[in-house]
Write an enzyme that holds these catalytic residues in place. Structure first.
Site: not given
Ligand code: PXP
Length: 235
Positions: A10, A70, A7, A43, A45, A190, A49, A151, A101
């Site tokens: 970040h 995502e 992922n 992801h 969003r 996660h 962000r 998931e 999340t």
């Protein structure tokens, strides 16, 4: 073998901190793939962000493993997914104020609305995964509405200690077994890190683990020495 979806959100968070171009999550995706990542997860969003629309469109062109988008189950996101056509969409709940999340989808409460999204995505040959809490009833619900994958949320396991940790691992194991019996593919993610990942990777029927924060955090530190040396050499 359990595969790894990296992922890259970040990396985009760091870029957005200055509103410029660096670091580019596309570059991070290329490097992750060169290092052996089996897939790239991002992801998009609603508040944009971190990952931006442009990232998703370029990732679709550049990712050579598989792209897992995502997103929340909203009309805007479904429109983008159908336009981009990622390999897989993972539907996640989204609260504007959350840091990340926070829990799995309330699948049972939202079966009707989620079923519509799942159907649209499947009709466009996109695999559909639902990010859910490790609850048997949510797995049954995911099956009812036609998802191909679930998931399992590993955040509860990641935060647990002592006997609660053993219980959470058992819960993940039971859910993976139940999902497999119902014909669903099983991913998880996660809060997984270098200390807690092995036990989850060993769960039977576990296909892919989606990991972000711990990998990006380690990359920042393992890359620190060379980054400082490179700058020092210029002074
Ligand atoms: N899976 C899902 C559905 C997520 O929302 C996230 C966080 O963006 C992850 C996996 C990765 O979690 P982490 O960054 O804690 O590894």
């Amino acid at each position: 073998m359990t595969t790894l979806g990296v992922n890259i959100d970040h990396i985009a968070t760091l870029r957005q901190a200055r509103g410029g171009r660096e670091p580019d999550p596309i570059h991070a995706a290329v490097m992750a793939e060169l290092a052996g990542a089996d897939g790239i997860t991002a992801h998009l969003r609603e508040d944009r962000r971190h990952i931006q629309d442009r990232d998703i469109y370029i990732l679709k062109q550049t990712v050579s493993t598989s792209l897992n988008l995502e997103m929340a189950s909203t009309a805007e996101m479904v429109k983008i997914a159908v336009d981009v056509l990622p390999h897989m969409v993972t539907l996640v709940p989204e609260n504007r104020e959350e840091l990340t999340t926070e829990g799995g989808l309330a699948v049972r409460e939202r079966e009707k609305d989620l079923a519509k999204t799942v159907e649209t995505l499947l009709n466009n040959n996109i695999l559909v995964s639902l990010f859910i809490n490790p609850e048997i009833n949510d797995i049954k619900s995911a099956r009812r509405i036609g998802a191909t994958h679930v998931e399992l949320h590993t955040g509860y396991y990641s935060n647990a200690k002592g006997s609660a940790l053993v219980d959470e691992l058992d819960r993940l194991r039971d859910c993976a077994k139940a999902a497999h019996t119902l014909g669903l593919h099983i991913n998880a993610g996660h809060g997984l890190n270098y200390l807690n990942v092995s036990a989850v990777a060993e769960i039977p029927y576990m296909e892919e683990l989606n990991i972000g924060h711990s990998i990006i955090a380690r990359a920042a530190l393992t890359g620190m020495e060379i980054a400082v040396r490179d700058m020092k050499a210029l002074l």
